[in-house]
Write an enzyme that holds these catalytic residues in place. Sequence first.
Site, PDB file in Angstrom:
ATOM      1  CE1 TYR A 211      14.123 -38.202   2.678  1.00 38.20           C
ATOM      2  CE2 TYR A 211      14.290 -37.291   4.890  1.00 38.20           C
ATOM      3  CZ  TYR A 211      14.864 -37.564   3.658  1.00 38.20           C
ATOM      4  OH  TYR A 211      16.172 -37.204   3.420  1.00 38.20           O
TER       5      TYR A 211
ATOM      6  CG  ASP B 228       7.510 -34.642  -1.092  1.00 42.54           C
ATOM      7  OD1 ASP B 228       8.317 -34.662  -0.141  1.00 42.54           O
ATOM      8  OD2 ASP B 228       7.795 -35.057  -2.231  1.00 42.54           O
TER       9      ASP B 228
ATOM     10  CE  LYS C 220      12.406 -40.463  -4.219  1.00 40.24           C
ATOM     11  NZ  LYS C 220      13.557 -41.191  -3.677  1.00 40.24           N
TER      12      LYS C 220
END
Length: 426
Positions: free
Chosen positions: A143, A238, A266
Site C-alpha cells: 500500500y 516506499d 510517519k
Amino acid sequence: MTSRNQQLFELSQKVIPGGVNSPVRAFKSVGGNPIFFQRGQGAHVWDVDGKSYIDYVGSWGPLILGHAHPEVVKTVQSTAQNGLTFGAPTEAELEIAELICELLPSIEQVRLVSSGTEAGMSAIRLARGYTGRSRIIKFEGCYHGHDDALLVKAGSGALTFGNPSSAGVPEETVGHTMVLKYNDLSGLEDAFKKYGNEIAAVIVEPVAGNMNLVAPKADFLASLRTLCTQHGSVLIFDEVMTGFRVGLGCAQGLYQVKPDLTTLGKVIGGGMPMAAFGGRRDIMQCLAPIGAVYQAGTLSGNPVAVAAGLATLKQIMATGFYEQLGDKTKQLVSGISAAANKNGISFSAQSIGGMFGFYFRKEIPASFEEVMECDKDSFNRFFHLMLNEGVYLAPSAFEAGFVSSAHSDVEINQTISAAEKIFSAW
Ligand code: KE4
C-alpha cells in the site's frame, strides 16, 4: 449504561462517514466498535471511558518514541508560540532536509509534504516526468497511499495490468499500473522482459507492512535494483512505514540496496502531519519550480510538524536506540510465540527493528497468498481478548504492529502474560 465510547461513535457516524477519518480505524476487519482515545503517555493510551491500554499501534507507526514524548511536546509548544505556518521557507526545513540527506546517502535532495499518500503520488509523477514513460509496477499487498494510480488490485494472471481496487478510479487511470507478486522474481523478470524500456518506475515497500509484515526474500530487492538500472526505470522505495522504524539507515540501509527515490513519512513527523520524498539529484531537479514536474503543498514543511520531526530524529540518533528497540520487539514476539506454541496453537511471528507481525499460521508468510492463508478469525478473537486484557493491537490481521522506545520490560512482560492467559484458555 451506554459508554461514552458508544455515545461518541453513534454521534460521529452522523457527521463522519463510518464515524472515522480513516477506514482502518473502524474495526470493520476485527468486528466491534472503534475505540475513541482521549490521552496517550509513553506506551499507554486511555480511552474516553478511562480504560488504559498498552499501545502497539502507535498511530500506525509515527510514535517510535511513544505518546507525548516530553522533548517532542516541548519543541512543538515552543515552535507554535512563534507562529504555526508561513507558507514560506524556514531555517528548520533546511535543517531537517540536511539531516535526512545525511542519514540516507541515496537522498541527495528531498521535498517535504504532508502525508505518505502525497509522497507516493509525487514520486510516481516525478519518475514518469523524468523518464517520459507511463507504465509503473507495484506489488500485490503493498500500500502506498490512496493515489488513484496506486489503488490497484492484481488483475487475473501474472502480467495483466491491474484493475481499480476502489470505486471512483477510472480504468484508464490504472491502465498503466502493473501489479506483480511480492517476492516473485520470475514474475518480475518476465515483466521487464516484456515491458522493460516502457517502465517508468517500480514502487515497493522494501519490508511490506500493509499485508501484515512480509520480509523481502534474499535477493528480491537487489534484483529490483539490477533490473531498474538495466532498463532505465526509477526504483522507488516506499519507506513511509519502514523509514527510521527498522533502523537509522531505514530498510535501504538494512538490506544495502540503494533506491533512486525514497518516500518517507510517519516517524519523520513524530506524530505531526509530515512526509517526504527524495533521491537522486538529477531526478529531483525535474521538480517545479526548476523542473517541469509540478508538485506543491500549502503546509508542506510547516514549522510545527518539522519541529516534531526534528525532535524525534534527534532522539532516535542516540547510540544504541535501535539495538534496544529491536531487542524489545524480539522479546515481545518470542514471548507470544512461545505462549502460543506451548498451547499447540498454529502461530508464528517475526520482527524487524521496531515493527512486528503475528500470524495464525504455522510458518511465517513470505507472500500475499501465504498471508491470506492465515486464520483471520483466530486473529480477530485474539485481538478482542487482548483488548480486554488492556493490550491494543492493530485492529486488522493485515497490519504490522509497532513497539516504541517507551515500551519497557514491564509492558512487554505484561503483554506476554496476557497472551499466555489467553492461549492457555484458547
Ligand atoms: P498516509 O497518506 O496515510 O500518511 O501514508 C500512506 C502510506 C504510504 N506508504 C505506506 C508504506 C503506508 O503504510 C502508508 C499508510 N499506512 C497506513 C497503515 N498501514 C496508515 C493508516 C491509515 O490508513 O489510517
